[in-house]
Design a protein around this motif. Structure first.
Motif, mmCIF file in Angstrom:
data_model
loop_
_atom_site.group_PDB
_atom_site.id
_atom_site.type_symbol
_atom_site.label_atom_id
_atom_site.label_comp_id
_atom_site.label_asym_id
_atom_site.label_seq_id
_atom_site.Cartn_x
_atom_site.Cartn_y
_atom_site.Cartn_z
ATOM 1 N N TYR A 50 33.717 -30.445 -11.756
ATOM 2 C CA TYR A 50 33.194 -29.150 -11.324
ATOM 3 C C TYR A 50 32.208 -29.291 -10.157
ATOM 4 O O TYR A 50 31.948 -28.321 -9.437
ATOM 5 N N ALA A 51 31.655 -30.499 -9.968
ATOM 6 C CA ALA A 51 30.658 -30.730 -8.917
ATOM 7 C C ALA A 51 31.280 -31.320 -7.652
ATOM 8 O O ALA A 51 30.582 -31.888 -6.818
ATOM 9 N N VAL A 52 32.574 -31.137 -7.476
ATOM 10 C CA VAL A 52 33.259 -31.740 -6.329
ATOM 11 C C VAL A 52 32.654 -31.295 -5.001
ATOM 12 O O VAL A 52 32.583 -32.072 -4.039
ATOM 13 N N TYR A 53 32.158 -30.063 -4.937
ATOM 14 C CA TYR A 53 31.589 -29.565 -3.675
ATOM 15 C C TYR A 53 30.230 -30.184 -3.377
ATOM 16 O O TYR A 53 29.678 -30.006 -2.297
ATOM 17 N N TRP A 54 29.683 -30.915 -4.335
ATOM 18 C CA TRP A 54 28.411 -31.606 -4.117
ATOM 19 C C TRP A 54 28.620 -32.883 -3.315
ATOM 20 O O TRP A 54 27.671 -33.495 -2.844
ATOM 21 N N GLU A 55 29.897 -33.291 -3.215
ATOM 22 C CA GLU A 55 30.319 -34.416 -2.372
ATOM 23 C C GLU A 55 29.717 -35.758 -2.783
ATOM 24 O O GLU A 55 29.408 -36.609 -1.944
ATOM 25 N N PRO A 152 27.823 -22.456 1.552
ATOM 26 C CA PRO A 152 28.714 -23.063 0.558
ATOM 27 C C PRO A 152 30.095 -23.358 1.127
ATOM 28 O O PRO A 152 30.532 -22.722 2.097
ATOM 29 N N ASP A 153 30.750 -24.316 0.526
ATOM 30 C CA ASP A 153 32.121 -24.667 0.897
ATOM 31 C C ASP A 153 33.000 -23.409 0.823
ATOM 32 O O ASP A 153 32.904 -22.628 -0.123
ATOM 33 N N GLN A 171 28.287 -13.913 6.938
ATOM 34 C CA GLN A 171 28.182 -13.816 8.387
ATOM 35 C C GLN A 171 29.471 -14.275 9.070
ATOM 36 O O GLN A 171 30.109 -13.514 9.768
ATOM 37 N N ARG A 172 29.837 -15.531 8.816
ATOM 38 C CA ARG A 172 31.057 -16.058 9.420
ATOM 39 C C ARG A 172 31.375 -17.420 8.799
ATOM 40 O O ARG A 172 30.557 -17.991 8.094
ATOM 41 N N VAL A 173 32.567 -17.911 9.100
ATOM 42 C CA VAL A 173 32.975 -19.242 8.654
ATOM 43 C C VAL A 173 32.476 -20.265 9.672
ATOM 44 O O VAL A 173 32.595 -20.061 10.881
ATOM 45 N N LEU A 174 31.883 -21.346 9.164
ATOM 46 C CA LEU A 174 31.400 -22.430 10.021
ATOM 47 C C LEU A 174 32.290 -23.652 9.851
ATOM 48 O O LEU A 174 32.650 -24.008 8.727
ATOM 49 N N LYS A 179 32.656 -30.052 6.216
ATOM 50 C CA LYS A 179 33.315 -29.008 5.431
ATOM 51 C C LYS A 179 33.448 -27.729 6.246
ATOM 52 O O LYS A 179 32.746 -27.525 7.248
ATOM 53 N N LYS A 180 34.350 -26.854 5.795
ATOM 54 C CA LYS A 180 34.422 -25.489 6.305
ATOM 55 C C LYS A 180 33.565 -24.661 5.359
ATOM 56 O O LYS A 180 33.769 -24.700 4.139
#
Length: 198
Positions: A50-55, A152-153, A171-174, A179-180
């Protein structure tokens, strides 16, 4: 739901920097991370699916400790405690000193945050939302903080929903190097307005 918030900064017997009591649920506290005692637990969390976005999946305990020593050079790291049990991790940082600051026009009073909630052993309804309100109450309790910035991812749909509920405005995608991400802002006014509709 009414809550009781205190700032025990004058209490020399504790490292706790913020307390919020949510009637019917319990007591939340924030304290600085203890690098020796907390890292083994954080290592366990960041290596879960579940913490995959923590890299940090696949990091050793030493890797995680080294990472947090580096993070502490630019950010404040706190441990969230719920009813005396460690329940979440919070990083607060100045976006102009972070990579995200290269992708938007930072303002005085911006505060970035990253949060990681502990894996749940027993489901508590709306627990993550309660953690979110503790964190935003804490950040906005400092009058110098005018706007919270998150990135956030883009694939992390659960956090996007939580951010929207708390008043964050997309606001927008970075396209960050690693990561995106979704760039989102939340002012104190946005947050308090969102609380009225919850």
């Amino acid at each position: 739901m009414n809550s009781i918030i205190t700032h025990p900064e004058n209490d020399i017997t504790t490292d706790v920097v913020f307390v919020k009591t949510i009637p019917g649920l319990g007591v939340f506290e924030l304290r600085p991370i203890d690098m020796e005692n907390d890292i083994p637990l954080i290592h366990n969390w960041v290596n879960r699916d579940y913490a995959v976005y923590w890299e940090m999946n696949g990091f050793s305990e030493d890797d995680v400790r080294d990472t947090y020593y580096k993070i502490q050079e630019k950010a404040e790291v706190y441990i969230g405690v719920f009813n005396e049990n460690v329940a979440f991790l919070l990083e607060c940082y100045d976006p102009k000193n972070d990579i995200v600051g290269d992708y938007y026009e930072t303002q005085k009073g911006d505060k970035g945050m990253h949060i990681l909630v502990a894996p749940s052993e027993k489901a508590i309804p709306n627990f993550t939302w309660s953690v979110f309100t503790v964190i935003l109450d804490f950040i906005f309790s400092d009058a110098r903080n005018k706007r919270i910035v998150v990135e956030p991812d883009a694939r992390n749909h659960k956090i996007h929903l939580l951010n929207k509920r708390a008043g964050f405005v997309f606001q927008r995608v970075l396209d960050l190097p690693h990561k995106k991400a979704h760039l989102e802002f939340c002012t104190r006014k946005d947050y308090y307005k969102a609380l009225q509709s919850v």
